[in-house]
Design an enzyme around this catalytic site. Structure first.
Site, PDB file in Angstrom:
ATOM      1  N   ASN A   9      -2.965  -1.472   5.669  1.00 12.89           N
ATOM      2  CA  ASN A   9      -4.279  -1.605   6.303  1.00 12.89           C
ATOM      3  C   ASN A   9      -4.651  -3.090   6.297  1.00 12.89           C
ATOM      4  OD1 ASN A   9      -6.980  -1.546   6.989  1.00 12.89           O
ATOM      5  ND2 ASN A   9      -7.654  -0.506   5.116  1.00 12.89           N
ATOM      6  N   TRP A  10      -4.559  -3.708   7.470  1.00 15.23           N
ATOM      7  CA  TRP A  10      -4.821  -5.160   7.535  1.00 15.23           C
ATOM      8  C   TRP A  10      -6.302  -5.481   7.440  1.00 15.23           C
ATOM      9  CZ3 TRP A  10      -1.342  -7.024  12.245  1.00 15.23           C
ATOM     10  CH2 TRP A  10      -0.002  -6.640  12.001  1.00 15.23           C
ATOM     11  N   LYS A  11      -7.155  -4.487   7.563  1.00 18.63           N
ATOM     12  CA  LYS A  11      -8.613  -4.706   7.568  1.00 18.63           C
ATOM     13  C   LYS A  11      -8.957  -5.770   8.621  1.00 18.63           C
ATOM     14  CE  LYS A  11      -8.696  -3.123   2.856  1.00 18.63           C
ATOM     15  NZ  LYS A  11      -9.336  -3.131   1.543  1.00 18.63           N
ATOM     16  N   HIS A  97     -12.535   5.357   5.108  1.00 21.24           N
ATOM     17  CA  HIS A  97     -12.234   4.308   4.128  1.00 21.24           C
ATOM     18  C   HIS A  97     -13.520   3.956   3.376  1.00 21.24           C
ATOM     19  CE1 HIS A  97     -11.196   0.477   2.358  1.00 21.24           C
ATOM     20  NE2 HIS A  97      -9.925   0.823   2.517  1.00 21.24           N
ATOM     21  N   GLU A  99     -14.805   1.279   2.563  1.00 18.99           N
ATOM     22  CA  GLU A  99     -15.589   0.192   3.176  1.00 18.99           C
ATOM     23  C   GLU A  99     -16.439   0.723   4.330  1.00 18.99           C
ATOM     24  OE1 GLU A  99     -12.242  -2.419   3.712  1.00 18.99           O
ATOM     25  OE2 GLU A  99     -12.102  -2.603   1.530  1.00 18.99           O
ATOM     26  N   GLU A 169      -8.398   6.600  -3.044  1.00 16.30           N
ATOM     27  CA  GLU A 169      -8.625   5.171  -3.229  1.00 16.30           C
ATOM     28  C   GLU A 169      -9.848   4.960  -4.114  1.00 16.30           C
ATOM     29  OE1 GLU A 169      -6.615   2.708   0.032  1.00 16.30           O
ATOM     30  OE2 GLU A 169      -8.630   3.157   0.702  1.00 16.30           O
ATOM     31  N   GLY A 175      -9.051  -4.046  -3.698  1.00 17.60           N
ATOM     32  CA  GLY A 175      -9.232  -5.495  -3.540  1.00 17.60           C
ATOM     33  C   GLY A 175      -9.673  -6.205  -4.811  1.00 17.60           C
ATOM     34  N   SER A 215      -5.234  -1.949  -4.854  1.00 19.38           N
ATOM     35  CA  SER A 215      -4.438  -2.997  -5.520  1.00 19.38           C
ATOM     36  C   SER A 215      -3.003  -2.569  -5.817  1.00 19.38           C
ATOM     37  CB  SER A 215      -5.141  -3.486  -6.786  1.00 19.38           C
ATOM     38  OG  SER A 215      -6.418  -4.017  -6.458  1.00 19.38           O
ATOM     39  N   GLY A 236      -3.722  -2.722   1.083  1.00 18.72           N
ATOM     40  CA  GLY A 236      -4.536  -3.734   1.755  1.00 18.72           C
ATOM     41  C   GLY A 236      -3.891  -5.105   1.604  1.00 18.72           C
ATOM     42  N   GLY A 237      -4.333  -5.852   0.601  1.00 22.06           N
ATOM     43  CA  GLY A 237      -3.892  -7.244   0.416  1.00 22.06           C
ATOM     44  C   GLY A 237      -2.380  -7.429   0.472  1.00 22.06           C
TER      45      GLY A 237
END
Ligand code: PGA
Length: 253
Positions: A9-11, A97, A99, A169, A175, A215, A236-237
Protein backbone atom coordinates in the site's frame (compact mmCIF):
# COMPACT_ATOMS: atom_id res chain seq x y z
CA UNK A 1 -4.25 -24.37 0.63
CA UNK A 2 -4.80 -20.66 1.42
CA UNK A 3 -3.12 -18.18 -0.86
CA UNK A 4 -0.46 -15.89 0.60
CA UNK A 5 -0.80 -12.28 -0.47
CA UNK A 6 1.90 -9.67 -0.05
CA UNK A 7 0.33 -6.33 -0.87
CA UNK A 8 2.15 -2.99 -0.96
CA UNK A 9 0.00 0.00 0.00
CA UNK A 10 1.89 3.04 -1.26
CA UNK A 11 -0.56 5.43 0.43
CA UNK A 12 -0.02 9.05 -0.74
CA UNK A 13 3.63 8.48 -1.66
CA UNK A 14 5.87 8.43 -4.77
CA UNK A 15 5.63 10.45 -7.97
CA UNK A 16 4.89 8.81 -11.31
CA UNK A 17 8.50 8.17 -12.25
CA UNK A 18 9.27 6.65 -8.84
CA UNK A 19 6.15 4.49 -9.01
CA UNK A 20 6.97 3.17 -12.48
CA UNK A 21 10.53 2.51 -11.37
CA UNK A 22 9.34 0.57 -8.33
CA UNK A 23 6.94 -1.73 -10.21
CA UNK A 24 9.48 -2.34 -12.96
CA UNK A 25 12.01 -3.44 -10.35
CA UNK A 26 9.48 -5.57 -8.47
CA UNK A 27 8.27 -7.45 -11.51
CA UNK A 28 11.85 -7.95 -12.71
CA UNK A 29 13.00 -9.31 -9.36
CA UNK A 30 10.15 -11.59 -8.46
CA UNK A 31 10.51 -14.25 -11.20
CA UNK A 32 12.61 -16.82 -9.42
CA UNK A 33 12.72 -15.42 -5.93
CA UNK A 34 9.26 -16.05 -4.61
CA UNK A 35 7.26 -19.12 -3.59
CA UNK A 36 4.60 -20.02 -6.16
CA UNK A 37 1.86 -19.74 -3.53
CA UNK A 38 2.54 -16.02 -3.01
CA UNK A 39 0.69 -13.34 -4.92
CA UNK A 40 2.23 -9.87 -5.07
CA UNK A 41 -0.05 -6.85 -5.25
CA UNK A 42 0.90 -3.20 -5.71
CA UNK A 43 -1.56 -0.56 -4.54
CA UNK A 44 -0.55 2.86 -5.87
CA UNK A 45 -2.49 6.14 -5.63
CA UNK A 46 -5.42 6.30 -8.10
CA UNK A 47 -3.62 8.71 -10.41
CA UNK A 48 -0.81 6.20 -11.06
CA UNK A 49 -2.99 3.14 -11.29
CA UNK A 50 -3.63 3.04 -15.02
CA UNK A 51 0.03 3.50 -15.91
CA UNK A 52 1.13 0.89 -13.38
CA UNK A 53 -1.50 -1.52 -14.66
CA UNK A 54 -0.23 -1.05 -18.23
CA UNK A 55 3.35 -1.68 -17.14
CA UNK A 56 2.29 -4.90 -15.39
CA UNK A 57 0.23 -6.21 -18.33
CA UNK A 58 2.39 -9.33 -18.81
CA UNK A 59 3.45 -9.68 -15.19
CA UNK A 60 1.92 -11.90 -12.49
CA UNK A 61 2.00 -8.90 -10.13
CA UNK A 62 -1.57 -7.76 -9.42
CA UNK A 63 -2.88 -4.25 -8.84
CA UNK A 64 -5.19 -2.76 -6.26
CA UNK A 65 -6.75 0.59 -5.34
CA UNK A 66 -6.56 2.17 -1.89
CA UNK A 67 -10.26 3.03 -1.64
CA UNK A 68 -13.41 3.40 -3.72
CA UNK A 69 -16.83 5.02 -3.47
CA UNK A 70 -19.93 3.01 -2.57
CA UNK A 71 -21.91 4.08 -5.67
CA UNK A 72 -21.29 3.04 -9.24
CA UNK A 73 -21.47 6.59 -10.61
CA UNK A 74 -23.07 10.01 -10.33
CA UNK A 75 -22.49 13.45 -8.93
CA UNK A 76 -19.77 12.65 -6.38
CA UNK A 77 -17.00 15.12 -7.18
CA UNK A 78 -13.54 13.76 -6.55
CA UNK A 79 -14.57 10.14 -6.06
CA UNK A 80 -13.75 6.93 -7.95
CA UNK A 81 -16.29 4.16 -8.37
CA UNK A 82 -15.62 0.43 -8.09
CA UNK A 83 -16.98 -0.12 -11.61
CA UNK A 84 -14.34 2.27 -12.97
CA UNK A 85 -11.66 0.21 -11.24
CA UNK A 86 -13.10 -3.06 -12.52
CA UNK A 87 -13.27 -1.63 -16.03
CA UNK A 88 -9.52 -0.98 -15.80
CA UNK A 89 -8.97 -4.61 -14.76
CA UNK A 90 -7.82 -3.67 -11.28
CA UNK A 91 -7.94 -6.77 -9.07
CA UNK A 92 -8.13 -5.57 -5.47
CA UNK A 93 -9.43 -2.63 -3.46
CA UNK A 94 -8.60 -1.80 0.15
CA UNK A 95 -11.74 -1.01 2.12
CA UNK A 96 -11.68 0.38 5.65
CA UNK A 97 -8.02 1.15 6.11
CA UNK A 98 -7.63 2.71 9.58
CA UNK A 99 -6.46 5.97 7.97
CA UNK A 100 -9.81 6.13 6.13
CA UNK A 101 -11.67 5.36 9.36
CA UNK A 102 -9.63 7.84 11.38
CA UNK A 103 -9.15 10.82 9.01
CA UNK A 104 -12.16 10.48 6.73
CA UNK A 105 -14.77 9.34 9.24
CA UNK A 106 -15.55 6.04 7.51
CA UNK A 107 -17.85 3.94 9.68
CA UNK A 108 -18.54 0.21 9.63
CA UNK A 109 -21.94 0.94 8.08
CA UNK A 110 -20.43 2.92 5.21
CA UNK A 111 -17.74 0.29 4.75
CA UNK A 112 -20.39 -2.41 4.47
CA UNK A 113 -21.85 -0.45 1.55
CA UNK A 114 -18.44 -0.09 -0.05
CA UNK A 115 -17.86 -3.83 0.31
CA UNK A 116 -21.16 -4.54 -1.47
CA UNK A 117 -20.32 -2.15 -4.29
CA UNK A 118 -16.80 -3.54 -4.72
CA UNK A 119 -18.02 -7.14 -4.79
CA UNK A 120 -20.81 -6.26 -7.23
CA UNK A 121 -18.22 -4.73 -9.54
CA UNK A 122 -16.15 -7.94 -9.39
CA UNK A 123 -13.26 -6.53 -7.34
CA UNK A 124 -11.66 -8.39 -4.45
CA UNK A 125 -11.93 -6.19 -1.34
CA UNK A 126 -9.18 -6.26 1.26
CA UNK A 127 -11.14 -5.33 4.38
CA UNK A 128 -9.02 -3.81 7.15
CA UNK A 129 -9.81 -3.92 10.84
CA UNK A 130 -7.76 -3.25 13.96
CA UNK A 131 -7.82 -1.80 17.45
CA UNK A 132 -6.24 1.41 18.76
CA UNK A 133 -3.69 1.40 21.57
CA UNK A 134 -6.29 2.62 24.09
CA UNK A 135 -8.63 -0.19 23.08
CA UNK A 136 -5.86 -2.76 23.54
CA UNK A 137 -4.84 -1.28 26.89
CA UNK A 138 -8.46 -1.50 28.00
CA UNK A 139 -8.49 -5.19 27.06
CA UNK A 140 -11.05 -4.52 24.32
CA UNK A 141 -9.09 -5.81 21.32
CA UNK A 142 -11.13 -8.96 20.69
CA UNK A 143 -14.47 -7.13 20.92
CA UNK A 144 -13.39 -4.21 18.78
CA UNK A 145 -11.97 -6.38 16.02
CA UNK A 146 -14.99 -8.66 16.00
CA UNK A 147 -17.33 -5.67 15.88
CA UNK A 148 -15.54 -4.22 12.85
CA UNK A 149 -15.59 -7.54 11.02
CA UNK A 150 -19.19 -8.30 11.94
CA UNK A 151 -20.61 -4.89 11.03
CA UNK A 152 -18.57 -4.56 7.85
CA UNK A 153 -18.93 -8.08 6.49
CA UNK A 154 -21.35 -10.43 8.20
CA UNK A 155 -24.31 -9.34 6.07
CA UNK A 156 -22.62 -11.04 3.08
CA UNK A 157 -23.80 -14.34 1.66
CA UNK A 158 -21.43 -17.30 1.82
CA UNK A 159 -20.67 -16.89 -1.84
CA UNK A 160 -19.84 -13.21 -1.43
CA UNK A 161 -17.78 -13.81 1.71
CA UNK A 162 -15.71 -16.43 -0.09
CA UNK A 163 -14.34 -13.64 -2.32
CA UNK A 164 -13.06 -11.57 0.62
CA UNK A 165 -9.55 -10.94 1.85
CA UNK A 166 -9.18 -9.57 5.39
CA UNK A 167 -6.33 -7.62 6.95
CA UNK A 168 -5.71 -7.21 10.67
CA UNK A 169 -3.94 -3.92 11.17
CA UNK A 170 -3.55 -2.82 14.78
CA UNK A 171 -3.66 0.98 14.56
CA UNK A 172 -0.81 1.35 17.07
CA UNK A 173 1.49 -0.64 14.78
CA UNK A 174 0.87 1.26 11.54
CA UNK A 175 3.79 3.43 10.51
CA UNK A 176 5.12 3.48 14.06
CA UNK A 177 7.86 0.87 13.79
CA UNK A 178 6.06 -1.05 16.60
CA UNK A 179 4.98 -4.41 15.25
CA UNK A 180 2.53 -6.69 17.00
CA UNK A 181 4.35 -9.73 18.33
CA UNK A 182 3.61 -12.90 16.43
CA UNK A 183 1.60 -14.11 19.48
CA UNK A 184 -0.53 -10.95 19.56
CA UNK A 185 -1.21 -11.12 15.82
CA UNK A 186 -1.86 -14.87 15.76
CA UNK A 187 -4.33 -14.50 18.65
CA UNK A 188 -6.46 -11.99 16.72
CA UNK A 189 -6.19 -13.86 13.42
CA UNK A 190 -7.27 -17.15 14.92
CA UNK A 191 -10.07 -15.46 16.91
CA UNK A 192 -11.45 -13.78 13.78
CA UNK A 193 -11.15 -17.02 11.81
CA UNK A 194 -13.13 -18.78 14.55
CA UNK A 195 -15.87 -16.12 14.28
CA UNK A 196 -15.95 -16.57 10.49
CA UNK A 197 -16.23 -20.29 11.08
CA UNK A 198 -19.20 -19.81 13.48
CA UNK A 199 -20.97 -17.67 10.90
CA UNK A 200 -20.03 -19.31 7.59
CA UNK A 201 -18.69 -22.73 8.54
CA UNK A 202 -15.24 -24.12 8.97
CA UNK A 203 -14.52 -24.95 5.33
CA UNK A 204 -15.06 -21.34 4.24
CA UNK A 205 -13.17 -19.94 7.24
CA UNK A 206 -10.16 -22.07 6.31
CA UNK A 207 -10.13 -20.66 2.78
CA UNK A 208 -10.05 -16.97 3.68
CA UNK A 209 -6.70 -15.18 3.59
CA UNK A 210 -6.17 -12.93 6.61
CA UNK A 211 -3.20 -10.59 6.16
CA UNK A 212 -1.29 -8.80 8.90
CA UNK A 213 -0.35 -5.12 8.53
CA UNK A 214 1.58 -2.73 10.75
CA UNK A 215 5.32 -2.12 10.44
CA UNK A 216 5.96 -5.44 8.71
CA UNK A 217 9.56 -5.51 7.48
CA UNK A 218 12.06 -8.07 6.16
CA UNK A 219 13.39 -8.45 9.72
CA UNK A 220 10.07 -9.46 11.32
CA UNK A 221 8.22 -10.95 8.34
CA UNK A 222 9.39 -14.57 8.77
CA UNK A 223 8.17 -14.80 12.34
CA UNK A 224 4.79 -13.24 11.56
CA UNK A 225 4.26 -15.16 8.32
CA UNK A 226 5.10 -18.49 9.94
CA UNK A 227 2.02 -18.19 12.20
CA UNK A 228 -0.72 -20.62 11.29
CA UNK A 229 -3.42 -18.00 10.68
CA UNK A 230 -1.36 -15.22 9.08
CA UNK A 231 -1.65 -15.49 5.31
CA UNK A 232 0.36 -12.55 4.09
CA UNK A 233 0.98 -8.88 4.71
CA UNK A 234 -0.38 -5.46 3.91
CA UNK A 235 2.80 -3.43 3.81
CA UNK A 236 3.12 0.37 3.92
CA UNK A 237 6.59 1.87 4.43
CA UNK A 238 8.56 -1.25 3.48
CA UNK A 239 6.64 -1.54 0.19
CA UNK A 240 8.13 1.71 -1.14
CA UNK A 241 11.45 0.01 -1.83
CA UNK A 242 11.65 -3.01 -4.14
CA UNK A 243 14.29 -4.95 -2.17
CA UNK A 244 12.46 -4.81 1.14
CA UNK A 245 9.09 -5.60 -0.48
CA UNK A 246 10.52 -8.65 -2.25
CA UNK A 247 12.40 -9.75 0.87
CA UNK A 248 9.12 -9.74 2.83
CA UNK A 249 7.54 -11.89 0.10
CA UNK A 250 10.55 -14.24 0.25
CA UNK A 251 9.87 -14.80 3.94
CA UNK A 252 6.94 -17.02 2.92
CA UNK A 253 8.45 -20.49 2.67
P1 PGA B 1 3.16 0.29 7.63
O1 PGA B 1 1.67 0.46 7.04
O2 PGA B 1 3.72 -0.99 7.05
O3 PGA B 1 3.92 1.51 7.14
O4 PGA B 1 3.03 0.23 9.10
C1 PGA B 1 0.82 -0.64 6.91
C2 PGA B 1 -0.53 -0.22 6.39
O5 PGA B 1 -1.01 0.87 6.78
O6 PGA B 1 -1.15 -0.92 5.58
Amino acid sequence: MRKYIIAGNWKMNLNLEQGYGLVTEISGMMQDEIHSNVELVVIPPFIHLHGVQTLLKDSPVKTGAQNCHHKTGGAYTGEISPTMLADMKIDYVIIGHSERRQYFGETNALLAEKINAALDAGLTPIYCFGETLEEREAGQELNVNFQQVKEGLFHLSEEQFSKMVLAYEPVWAIGTGKTATSEQAQEIHSFIRSKISEKYGNALAEEISILYGGSMKPGNASELLSCKDIDGGLIGGAALESRSFIDIAKAVV
